[in-house]
Structures are given as structure tokens and as C-alpha cells.
Design an enzyme around this catalytic site. Structure first.
Site, PDB file in Angstrom:
ATOM      1  N   ASP A   1     -49.518  78.249  24.060  1.00  0.00           N
ATOM      2  CA  ASP A   1     -49.644  77.488  22.814  1.00  0.00           C
ATOM      3  C   ASP A   1     -50.267  76.126  23.150  1.00  0.00           C
ATOM      4  OD1 ASP A   1     -49.179  75.893  20.567  1.00  0.00           O
ATOM      5  OD2 ASP A   1     -47.286  76.895  20.087  1.00  0.00           O
ATOM      6  N   HIS A   2     -51.459  75.890  22.633  1.00  0.00           N
ATOM      7  CA  HIS A   2     -52.206  74.680  23.009  1.00  0.00           C
ATOM      8  C   HIS A   2     -51.568  73.404  22.448  1.00  0.00           C
ATOM      9  CE1 HIS A   2     -55.350  72.607  24.888  1.00  0.00           C
ATOM     10  NE2 HIS A   2     -56.373  73.390  24.592  1.00  0.00           N
ATOM     11  N   ARG A   3     -50.605  73.549  21.548  1.00  0.00           N
ATOM     12  CA  ARG A   3     -49.904  72.348  21.058  1.00  0.00           C
ATOM     13  C   ARG A   3     -48.949  71.815  22.122  1.00  0.00           C
ATOM     14  NH1 ARG A   3     -47.431  75.044  15.798  1.00  0.00           N
ATOM     15  NH2 ARG A   3     -47.067  76.599  17.412  1.00  0.00           N
TER      16      ARG A   3
ATOM     17  N   PRO B   1     -52.095  77.951  17.869  1.00  0.00           N
ATOM     18  CA  PRO B   1     -53.408  77.802  18.508  1.00  0.00           C
ATOM     19  C   PRO B   1     -53.309  78.310  19.943  1.00  0.00           C
ATOM     20  CG  PRO B   1     -52.321  75.676  18.303  1.00  0.00           C
ATOM     21  CD  PRO B   1     -51.382  76.681  17.712  1.00  0.00           C
TER      22      PRO B   1
END
Ligand code: CAO
Length: 448
Positions: free
Chosen positions: A420-422, A246
Site C-alpha cells: 500500500d503506497h500510502r 494505491p
């Protein structure tokens, strides 16, 4: 008759590896870069390609043999066959890099083995951005199979995660793929439904409609060209990374007016040294400073944990005649701008000549993709998994910047940070970019 000896090239950090597959036999005609054998250590499997074209006159290895860099694999009669590999004094010197089969989920920082890695998993030693990542089995383990078996399975649309391997340690062999296909054809509804759902490469596994099939020749003349080896490998990796991460991109500008003036002056002073100081070298150094201030950007996801790396190896995208490659500048934190510039020049040259060793392409903790020498304004680079961020840089422009009283001409460098949005959130990304901009506008901050 020109007999050429093909040897095992630099295969990275492996002393000895076992030959697990012979992909050619005496009498076969091979192309340069065609895979000859598959080798495997306890960590990696990779195909060793031929350095030259020719007809195989002698096989010098057999299944189970242990080989290392410099071991003879085959003898070729280059005879009438045109030798198209890079003209180099010795075949070994021009050997193309081996192609890795599939990496561990966190292969880049090899010092940190993932908890769920299978004991016989393969590790990244690929010569391109990052090697092909196989699908994870439901158990979380990687299906264990050689590159040629993976290729064969892909061609048939067989999902390897659903094939039961009958070889040692569950290794999937040719017969297993055939058995799986036979079971599907015989009407095993479970596998049939699933394999119908997931033919490789057409997006159906994601529940998407099939890729459009168009007869282009109906509309005008066409020419069909196969993708190169590196394009195929990097394409598979880019697709995985684009689909699985993401990713969000923040754009920003850095004022590099003084830095560029300093760079130009340094190059004048060092005119005779032969080393050209590039903006990318400053970017690497500035990024290391930002990565140290914001360590989550120098981490990798490992299941539910984050692995923070205590080293700063920076990959940089290089445009080469064979496709995109990412050489890695190791220990950038310990090097000065002149050394970084010199090493980058060497690595970029090797990348263009196709001579990077696997060790020179692995281990990056963060990547920079600079289009500054070419042009453009902003773009959205794709993260090089298992890294969690990448910096895209475009061409600097002289722009009017308000200084509180008047507009001033300043040299502005466009930055595009994909993350990376995680692992990272928007606020952290904005802070990273802002800090990077501060460092680039006043490099003394690196010393703080
Ligand atoms: N703004 C303005 N000019 C820039 C610049 C920037 N951000 N970055 C570099 N330049 C200038 C340099 O100063 C140099 O100019 P001079 O020849 O007048 O000194 C010129 O552009 C060429 O620079 P370079 O490309 O030789 O050096 P580099 O350090 O910028 O880049 C490398 C090296 C290997 C990164 C580059 O050659 C390359 O391959 N870039 C493409 C990367 C790529 O494809 N990324 C996309 C990946 S996604 O598909």
C-alpha cells in the site's frame, strides 16, 4: 420424517449475542447455508446459516433472545429434501460458519479499536479473506444495518450512507429503505441525483460508464450459475481493496537451492511423523523475520495514524472448492517450522472442508498467497485490507545464475510483493524483498 436440530456454530470470541432478525419462519423450505437469523453483539452482526436443507417445523428463538455457540435455532424436517451439507455425524459439527455483516475499519487487530469507530459498529468475523466493508457515511461512521438490509439496499441500488436509520442507535431498517426509495420516487432531487449516480456494483458510483449489458445467448448457448456465498463475499472485498488501495507490486527472485535441499532432507528424516514440511512454512517464518525488521509492513492504517501490531499472525490464501479462503496462522513468530507445517496442513484441510471457524480466519497482519504448487511466474496479489502488504509466490525454477565466474544452476523462487503506497514506499518494498531473499537463501539469518 428426519428432524434435524440446527444450532449456533462457533461464532468466534463472542459469549452471547442477541437475535436481532428472524429471516425464516415455520413452514419455510430452506437450503443448506441459507441464513436463518441475524445475531448481534456490541461489536458484530452476522447471519447464522442453516447446516442442512429442510422445512422448518419449529423456531426455537425469538427476537431479543440471547444465544451462544450450541444454542438451538430451529428444527428442520429434512424429510424428502436432499441433505446436501457436508456429511457429518452431527448437524452442529457440520454447521457452516456464520457470515459477518461488515467490519470495523481495523477489525483485524481487534485489540486496537479505531478512534472513529462507531460504538455499535460491526466487527469482522467473516469466514473468507475478509468480510464485506460497507460504505463509510460522510461523518466517517459506518451505516448500521443488518446483512439482509444491506443486501436489500444493494439490490435496489440504495446507498446506505444516505439513508437515515430510525432504529435504536440509528440502525437502518426495512422501512427506512422503503422511505428512502419513496422519497426518490417522489422527486427528492438530492437523493435522486445521488442514487442515480450510485447503483451498487456497476461502477457508476466511481463516475465510470455503466457495466456493459450483453445478451450472451444471442451469440451461442450459455449456462448461468449463481456465485457461491464465499465468492460473493470475497468478491466484494477484493473489489473494495483493489479500488481503494494505491497498490504497487515489486517482483524479485530468491535463491532457495539450499533451503529446498534442506526441506527435502527434513521430510525424509521425518517421514514417519506424518507432518510434511512445506516451502510455505519456511516462507511464513522468513516473512515474520522481514516483518520484524520492517514493522510498517505489519501495520494498518487508522485514519491519519499507523497501528503497529506487536504480534505476527500470517494469513495464507487457500484454494477451496467453495472459493478463495484465508486461514490465519497465529503467532508465527513463536512457532517452529514443524509446528507451522502441521498447523497449516490442519487449517488448509479445514478450509477445503468449509469448517474454518471465524476465529481461524481473522486477525492476520500479513498474507501470503502461494501458487507454487500450481505454477506461474509472477502475479499481482490484492492486499487483504486492513493489512498493508501481501506476498505472492510462484513456482520455483532451476535457472542459470552468474556467480561472478560462471553460470551456476540455482533454484530460484519468484516473489511478488504488493504494498500500500500510502504506508510503504518503493525503496522499503525493495529492501523487504531483498531481505526476504537473503533469509530464504540462508535461513540462519532468522536467528540473527
Ligand atoms: N515451487 C515449486 N514447488 C512448490 C512450491 C514452489 N514455490 N510450493 C509448493 N510446491 C510443491 C510442493 O513441494 C508440493 O510438491 P510435492 O507434492 O512433490 O511435495 C506441491 O507443490 C504441492 O504443494 P501444496 O500445494 O500441497 O502445499 P503448499 O504448502 O505449497 O500450499 C496451500 C498449501 C493451501 C497454500 C495450497 O494448497 C493452495 O491452496 N494454493 C493456492 C493459493 C491461491 O489460490 N492463491 C491465489 C490467491 S488469488 O486468487
Amino acid at each position: 420424517m428426519a428432524i434435524i436440530e440446527v444450532k449456533v456454530p462457533d461464532i468466534g470470541d463472542f459469549d452471547e449475542v442477541a437475535v436481532i432478525e428472524l429471516l425464516v419462519k415455520v413452514g419455510d423450505k430452506v437450503r443448506p447455508e441459507q441464513s436463518l437469523i441475524t445475531v448481534e453483539s456490541d461489536k458484530a452482526s452476522m447471519e447464522i446459516p442453516s447446516s442442512h436443507a429442510g422445512v422448518i417445523t419449529e423456531m426455537l428463538v425469538k427476537l431479543g433472545d440471547k444465544v451462544k455457540q450450541g444454542s438451538l435455532i430451529v428444527k428442520l424436517d429434512a424429510g424428502e429434501v436432499e441433505v446436501t451439507a457436508a456429511a457429518a455425524p452431527s448437524p452442529a459439527a457440520s454447521s457452516p460458519a456464520p457470515v459477518a455483516a461488515a467490519p470495523l475499519p481495523v477489525a483485524v487487530p481487534p485489540a486496537v479499536p479505531p478512534a472513529h469507530a462507531p460504538t455499535t459498529a460491526v466487527v469482522s468475523v467473516a469466514p473468507v479473506a475478509a468480510p464485506h466493508q460497507p460504505t463509510m457515511a460522510p461523518s466517517g461512521e459506518l451505516p448500521h444495518a443488518s446483512p439482509s438490509i444491506r443486501k436489500f439496499a444493494r439490490e435496489l441500488g440504495v446507498p446506505l450512507t444516505e439513508v437515515k436509520g430510525s432504529g435504536p442507535k440509528g440502525r437502518i431498517g426495512l422501512e427506512d429503505i422503503h422511505a428512502f426509495s419513496r422519497a426518490v420516487m417522489a422527486g427528492d432531487t438530492r437523493t435522486q441525483a445521488q442514487s442515480a449516480k450510485a447503483p451498487a456494483g456497476d461502477g457508476a458510483g466511481l463516475g465510470l460508464i455503466p457495466w456493459p449489458k450483453v445478451d450472451f445467448a444471442k451469440f451461442g448457448p450459455i449456462e448461468r450459475k449463481e456465485l457461491g456465498r464465499i465468492q460473493k463475499i470475497s468478491g466484494a472485498n477484493l473489489l473494495r481493496n483493489a479500488v481503494m488501495i494505491p497498490a504497487v507490486t515489486n517482483h524479485d527472485d530468491a535463491d532457495i537451492t539450499e533451503l529446498e535441499a534442506f526441506r527435502v532432507a527434513t521430510n525424509k528424516e521425518n517421514d514417519k511423523s506424518g507432518v510434511k514440511v512445506t516451502m510455505l512454512a519456511f516462507l511464513i517464518k522468513a516473512c515474520v523475520s522481514a516483518l520484524q525488521k520492517f514493522p510498517q509492513f505489519n501495520s494498518s492504517l487508522d485514519g491519519d495514524a499507523l497501528v503497529f501490531k506487536q504480534y505476527w499472525h500470517i494469513g495464507f490464501a487457500a484454494d477451496t472448492p467453495n472459493g478463495l479462503m484465508v486461514p490465519v496462522l497465529k503467532d508465527a513468530d513463536k512457532k517452529g517450522i514443524l509446528q507451522i507445517s502441521a498447523e497449516m496442513g490442519e487449517l488448509a484441510k479445514k478450509a477445503r472442508e468449509g469448517k474454518l471457524s471465524p476465529a481461524e480466519m481473522t486477525g492476520a497482519t500479513f498474507t501470503i498467497s502461494s501458487l507454487g504448487g500450481i505454477g506461474g511466474r509472477y502475479f499481482t496479489p490484492i492486499i487483504n485490507a486492513p493489512e498493508v502488504a501481501i506476498l505472492g509466490v510462484c513456482r520455483s525454477n532451476m535457472e542459470p545464475v552468474w556467480n561472478g565466474e560462471a553460470f551456476e544452476p540455482r533454484l530460484m523462487l519468484p516473489l511478488s510483493l504488493t504494498w500500500d503506497h500510502r504506508v510503504i514506499d518503493g525503496a522499503a518494498a525493495a529492501r523487504f524483498n531483498a531481505y526476504l531473499g537473503q533469509v530464504l537463501s540462508d535461513f540462519r539469518r532468522v536467528l540473527l
